[in-house]
Design a protein around this motif. Structure first.
Motif, short mmCIF file in Angstrom:
data_model
loop_
_atom_site.label_atom_id
_atom_site.label_comp_id
_atom_site.label_asym_id
_atom_site.label_seq_id
_atom_site.Cartn_x
_atom_site.Cartn_y
_atom_site.Cartn_z
N LEU A 14 -3.59 -4.67 1.60
CA LEU A 14 -4.16 -3.34 1.50
C LEU A 14 -3.69 -2.66 0.22
CD1 LEU A 14 -5.75 -1.09 3.03
CD2 LEU A 14 -3.55 -0.37 3.95
N ILE A 15 -4.59 -2.06 -0.51
CA ILE A 15 -4.26 -1.33 -1.74
C ILE A 15 -4.03 0.12 -1.37
CG2 ILE A 15 -5.09 -0.60 -4.00
CD1 ILE A 15 -6.89 -3.14 -3.95
N LEU A 16 -2.82 0.62 -1.64
CA LEU A 16 -2.49 2.01 -1.31
C LEU A 16 -2.33 2.89 -2.54
CD1 LEU A 16 -0.01 1.43 1.65
CD2 LEU A 16 -2.38 2.21 1.76
N THR A 17 -2.51 2.32 -3.71
CA THR A 17 -2.46 3.10 -4.94
C THR A 17 -3.89 3.47 -5.34
OG1 THR A 17 -2.50 1.08 -6.26
CG2 THR A 17 -0.34 2.01 -5.76
N LEU B 195 -4.75 0.51 9.54
CA LEU B 195 -4.43 1.23 10.78
C LEU B 195 -2.95 1.61 10.82
CD1 LEU B 195 -6.46 -0.88 13.35
CD2 LEU B 195 -6.95 1.48 12.65
N ALA B 196 -2.09 0.68 10.45
CA ALA B 196 -0.65 0.94 10.44
C ALA B 196 -0.29 2.01 9.41
CB ALA B 196 0.12 -0.35 10.18
N ALA B 197 -0.90 1.94 8.23
CA ALA B 197 -0.62 2.93 7.19
C ALA B 197 -1.08 4.31 7.62
CB ALA B 197 -1.30 2.51 5.88
N ALA B 198 -2.24 4.39 8.25
CA ALA B 198 -2.75 5.69 8.71
C ALA B 198 -1.86 6.25 9.82
CB ALA B 198 -4.18 5.54 9.20
N SER B 199 -1.35 5.38 10.69
CA SER B 199 -0.44 5.84 11.74
C SER B 199 0.86 6.35 11.15
CB SER B 199 -0.14 4.70 12.73
OG SER B 199 -1.30 4.36 13.45
N ALA B 200 1.36 5.66 10.16
CA ALA B 200 2.61 6.08 9.51
C ALA B 200 2.41 7.41 8.82
CB ALA B 200 3.06 5.02 8.52
N GLU B 201 1.24 7.61 8.18
CA GLU B 201 0.95 8.87 7.49
C GLU B 201 0.85 10.01 8.49
OE1 GLU B 201 0.67 9.61 4.20
OE2 GLU B 201 1.37 7.58 3.78
N ALA B 202 0.23 9.74 9.64
CA ALA B 202 0.05 10.78 10.65
C ALA B 202 1.37 11.24 11.24
CB ALA B 202 -0.88 10.27 11.76
N SER B 203 2.34 10.36 11.30
CA SER B 203 3.62 10.72 11.91
C SER B 203 4.64 11.21 10.89
CB SER B 203 4.20 9.51 12.68
OG SER B 203 4.46 8.45 11.79
N ALA B 204 4.28 11.16 9.60
CA ALA B 204 5.20 11.65 8.55
C ALA B 204 5.26 13.18 8.61
CB ALA B 204 4.72 11.19 7.18
N PRO B 205 6.44 13.74 8.31
CA PRO B 205 6.57 15.21 8.38
C PRO B 205 5.76 15.93 7.32
CG PRO B 205 8.64 14.18 7.66
CD PRO B 205 7.65 13.09 7.95
#
Length: 66
Positions: A3-6, A56-66
């Motif tokens: 997955l490209i996140l940049t 999906l994992a990246a979006a979940s991590a973003e949603a739970s970030a403060p």
């Protein structure tokens, strides 16, 4: 493939403006439905389940970030 996140979109600001314009006259429910359709279209285009799982994992991590 990973997955490209940049930033990877030519004229990202222009695309963001197009995305906002696509939602301009939509109600909340219509906007949510539009997003769901867009997500499914793009997921189908990607087609790689491993990449989709990473997204999906990246979006979940973003949603739970403060």
């Amino acid at each position: 493939m990973d997955l490209i996140l940049t930033s990877n979109i030519d004229d990202g600001d222009g695309f963001y403006d197009e995305l906002l314009t696509a939602h301009a006259d939509l109600s909340k429910d219509e906007s949510d439905a539009y997003n769901a359709r867009l997500i499914l279209i793009l997921c189908n285009h990607i087609g790689d389940r491993q990449v989709l799982r990473q997204a999906l994992a990246a979006a979940s991590a973003e949603a739970s970030a403060p």
